[in-house]
Scaffold this motif. Structure first.
Motif: not given
Length: 540
Positions: A246-248, A268-277, A279-282
């Motif tokens: 599985l990807p990190s 409408s639906f809209s989601a705002t997320v913080q993503v870190s892939q 070792d990269s920062p969010y």
């Protein structure tokens, strides 16, 4: 004198060769398997075989529903399981139909493709001797000019109409023009079946090397998750995928924006997320229902949303615990049901021991916009007037026995056995935002607030592009197959003096035409007349 004639005995004929029955059986079986009729039958059987997958719950999708089916149908469920009803798409009988269809299509398409390429490379056949026997034909007519000039002009006009043409000169000085059109029909047929093969390959390899999982993600940095199987509500890996593959990445829901019409229908639906892939920062990303979040090795789809009440329970020793509990919607107005369980409460501070009979559970409904008449149904999906209707239960929640259960409902077996009892005089209690409910033993439950949550589907299908390309090419091939019409036309051009009884005209020629539709083509007669008229007038 007697003359004895010695005649040489004729050599004995070799015995007839006995046919190899096994080889004949294999050859005939292969012909039947690779016929178009068999391919259509197998395609129909594959569609029929997929029906149980939508009727019975699938273990790879939701094992809990399979358990519920066993409880509801204790006699039928074991037989359904033996026949592969709870794992239809991984069953041997479904795989056999799938592989037979795959083999049939390959055996059907490859020979036809070779024949089609061979036909495209060959010139149209020469004109038959008796054009008048064809379904469409004409009487000879006269054209000025020499035979070579007239034949070349007719051939040029047919080429401008996208006919494949061949000009031939005969030994008697006459010329024939052969023209053919409509190979796109067979090209469309082959393209459609090749695209179907591509879709089958895409579905098969996508099942082997793909994976999917579902997760309810509540807003809040402390409630994020990372891409591991233990973090998902349910998940399914392909046979060729291991958990380590599985990807990190990690996700945190920062905000969820939902807008509704006056009738309560979502706009409408809209989601705002913080993503870190890795070792990269969010980083902040935004996605909607029709615009998934695309990550390296996975796509995140927004399926729905709901609300998670924030509940604070204070036990008899004054110790408080706060939980954010998602309630699942049961109607379009976001009336939701759920449960809040507090197993680690009422721990004696002197002995530091927990009494399992004093665990607490609260079950009921959440209304984003409660009506003023006290009805336990929300009247609008937005959180304009949130309210909780809860019932309290005290006793052993049954969480320590190791038996898997739903986190969205109390253990009914514990209630039935009396180990978990409803608090006396505990009708569903109404809690507005900020209200506190004091129970009979002095413990308290406070409705602190609400948080939105998003229902996410995380998927990876390495052959998704191939399956999509196959579907598009299949539609294109089907349109070509339905619109293509195979037909042939011939023109013979000879000097006027070649026909008996015709006056020799210096430089004059006689032209005869015939046509043959190779498929059902109601408009061929009109097209043939237009070609003949153009040849008579010498127009394109």
């Amino acid at each position: 004198m007697t003359v004895t004639e010695q005649r040489e005995a004729p050599a004995s004929a070799p015995p007839p060769r006995r046919p190899n029955r096994l080889w004949a059986l294999l050859r005939n079986s292969w012909r039947q398997l690779t016929s178009m009729r068999t391919a259509l039958v197998l395609l129909f059987l594959l569609a029929v075989a997929a029906i149980p997958g939508s009727v019975f719950p699938q273990r790879s999708v939701n094992a809990e529903k399979v358990t519920q089916y066993y409880q509801a149908h204790p006699d039928l469920a074991p037989w359904v399981d033996r026949l592969g009803g709870f794992a239809v798409y991984a069953s041997p009988w479904f795989a056999s139909i799938y592989l037979l269809l795959f083999t049939s299509l390959i055996g059907c398409v490859l020979p036809r493709l070779a024949d089609h390429v061979r036909a495209l490379r060959q010139a149209p056949p020469d004109a038959p001797k008796r054009l008048e026997r064809l379904p469409q034909s004409t009487e000879p007519w006269s054209r000025p000019g020499g035979p070579a000039e007239v034949a070349e002009g007719i051939a040029a006009g047919l080429r401008r109409r996208r006919f494949r043409t061949k000009l031939r000169e005969r030994a008697d000085g006459s010329y024939t023009v052969s023209a053919e059109k409509g190979y796109l029909k067979e090209t469309g047929n082959l393209l459609f079946h090749t695209a179907l093969l591509a879709v089958l390959i895409g579905v098969g390899f996508g099942h082997w090397y793909g994976w999917h999982a579902n997760r309810i993600l509540i807003a809040g940095n402390e409630l994020g998750f990372c891409n591991t199987l233990t973090q998902y509500d349910d998940s399914s890996l392909g046979p060729r995928v291991r958990p380590a593959d599985l990807p990190s990445f990690c996700l945190r829901l920062s905000d969820f924006d939902a807008s509704f019409q006056d009738t309560g229908q979502p706009k409408s639906f809209s989601a705002t997320v913080q993503v870190s892939q890795g070792d990269s920062p969010y980083e902040t990303r935004k996605f909607t229902v029709n615009d998934p979040l695309r990550l390296d090795g996975a796509n995140v789809y927004l399926l729905g949303h709901g609300y998670a009440p924030v509940l604070k329970y204070t036990d008899r020793f004054g110790v408080s615990q706060t939980k954010v509990v998602p309630f699942l919607p049961i109607d379009g107005m976001q009336t939701s049901e759920g449960v809040a369980q507090f197993p680690d409460v009422n721990i004696d501070p002197e002995t530091d021991k927990r009494d399992p009979t004093l665990q607490m559970g609260f079950e009921g409904l959440f209304l984003p916009t409660a009506p003023t008449d006290g009805t336990a149904r929300s009247i609008f999906p937005a959180a304009n007037n949130p309210m909780l209707y809860l019932s309290a239960y005290r006793g052993d929640l049954g969480l320590d026995v190791g038996t898997p259960g739903s986190v969205y409902s109390l253990n009914q077996a514990q209630i039935a056995s009396g180990d978990l009892k409803k608090v006396s005089d505990s009708r569903p209690y109404a809690l507005k935002l900020g209200d506190t409910w004091t129970l009979d033993d002095g413990t308290k439950l406070e409705f602190v607030g609400t948080r939105p949550f998003a229902t996410l589907s995380i998927r990876h299908d390495p052959t998704q592009t191939l399956a999509l390309a196959g579907a598009v090419l299949g539609l294109l091939g089907l349109m070509l197959s339905l619109s293509g019409r195979r037909r042939r036309v011939w023109f013979t051009v000879r000097p006027s003096a070649d026909l008996p009884g015709s006056p020799a005209a210096s430089g004059g020629t006689l032209v005869t035409a015939g046509g043959l539709p190779r498929t059902d083509y109601p408009g061929f007669e009109d097209e043939f007349k237009a070609l003949v008229k153009a040849a008579e007038e010498g127009t394109p």
